[in-house]
Design an enzyme around this catalytic site. Sequence first.
Site, PDB file in Angstrom:
ATOM      1  N   GLU A 191      37.811  41.402  34.855  1.00 23.52           N
ATOM      2  CA  GLU A 191      37.910  41.570  36.310  1.00 23.52           C
ATOM      3  C   GLU A 191      36.673  41.002  37.012  1.00 23.52           C
ATOM      4  OE1 GLU A 191      41.010  41.960  36.752  1.00 23.52           O
ATOM      5  OE2 GLU A 191      41.141  43.829  37.860  1.00 23.52           O
ATOM      6  N   THR A 245      42.632  37.614  45.225  1.00 25.98           N
ATOM      7  CA  THR A 245      41.753  38.771  45.464  1.00 25.98           C
ATOM      8  C   THR A 245      40.387  38.335  45.988  1.00 25.98           C
ATOM      9  OG1 THR A 245      42.913  39.992  43.769  1.00 25.98           O
ATOM     10  CG2 THR A 245      40.750  40.820  44.352  1.00 25.98           C
TER      11      THR A 245
HETATM   12  N1  HSE Z   1      40.194  46.997  45.003  1.00 30.69           N
HETATM   13  C1  HSE Z   1      40.534  45.613  44.801  1.00 30.69           C
HETATM   14  C2  HSE Z   1      40.605  44.926  46.144  1.00 30.69           C
HETATM   15  C3  HSE Z   1      41.858  45.552  44.112  1.00 30.69           C
HETATM   16  O1  HSE Z   1      41.301  45.456  47.014  1.00 30.69           O
HETATM   17  O2  HSE Z   1      39.970  43.888  46.332  1.00 30.69           O
HETATM   18  C4  HSE Z   1      42.359  44.147  43.893  1.00 30.69           C
HETATM   19  O3  HSE Z   1      43.618  44.214  43.265  1.00 30.69           O
END
Ligand code: HSE
Length: 377
Positions: A191, A245
């Site tokens: 990640e 993202t």
């Molecule tokens: N918490 C992260 C975001 C999750 O919202 O950027 C991404 O899937």
Amino acid sequence: MAAATCKTSPIPTNLNHPHRPKPPIPRFRAVRCASRPTSKTSSKTLAPGDLSPAFRSVTAFAPATIANLGPCFDFLGCAVDGVGDTVTVAVDPAVPAGTLSISSISGIAASAAKLSRDPLWNCAGIAGIAAMRALGVRSIGLSLHLEKGLPLGSGLGSSAASAAAAAVAVNGLFGGRLTPGELVLAGLESEKKVSGYHADNVAPSIMGGFVLIRSYDPLELLRLEFPAGQDLYFVLVSPEFEAPTKKMRAALPPEVKMKDHVHNSSQAAALVAAVVRGDVRVLGLAMSSDGIVEPRRAPLIPGMAGVKKAAIEAGAFGCTISGAGPTAVAVIDGEEKGKEIGDRMVEAFLREGGLKASATVARLDRVGARVISSNAD
Ligand code: HSE
């Protein structure tokens, strides 16, 4: 991460009254994990010498996830049933010892075609290697096959599901020595590289149910128990639109106002209370009330505001962006209503945003990533 010391322990839920009897089922389970282990810790937890595989090959499945759930940005997520990624790892004498090679990628064609087969640039590869390192695998090489069940950049934790399935498959191959916290740390390696150091997809994908990240350093995860026997369904509506993202994180404000902090904190606390009480109405209200992240991201997803309105008008308890988007997620307590709500949301994506979309009604996944087959021959 070479190795980490993790333990699981029940946390009493009756902290607010010293005389209240403990409930029979712990509603929180804590997993603590040192994220920066010292060499002393490593030498204690690593198996001495070579680690022998327990199987010749192992296949693991990891479910999709919904991160943030509105006000819980980067610290809460849950797993959903039915859809996810699948990874098979096999002992491969042709692969140099201590390394991993990606032999093939299949599944959703558009996702599979975009993914690198370089294990250092592939989520499953990165997490698989991190799991090998955590286990201390030095004398065996592995090959990995990834089957993508999730589209990329959809807001359903696609990269985390690949990472979770790989970490769990590698762990299963060597007899399952790693704790859930250590597996999450392996997934976090991936990640970190692809989108940012957030565990709100990979932790629930590995552990199932709802998982709250109380601390990142050291990593401490609290699994929240949604009451058994109560129904919780998610209507997931994914438009044909990519929301990477990294890009959606770049849209976030560097600072927040005190009044927004107070508002979001109260909604996040209400959401946690709603989960452990099984109160889907409050869960939906809290999920719908993010005043910090959703207002910045929703305008980047064509039609999102209209989709949310349509979901609530059709009877959903709440609706928000799933993870970084573009999937919209609504919550309900019965499967029948889900189809109707999904249809209204799909229509709204087309009408308000000009986007084609598809709807799925999914249940909470309480299990998380699991080995689905193994072969000893
Ligand atoms: N918490 C992260 C975001 C999750 O919202 O950027 C991404 O899937």
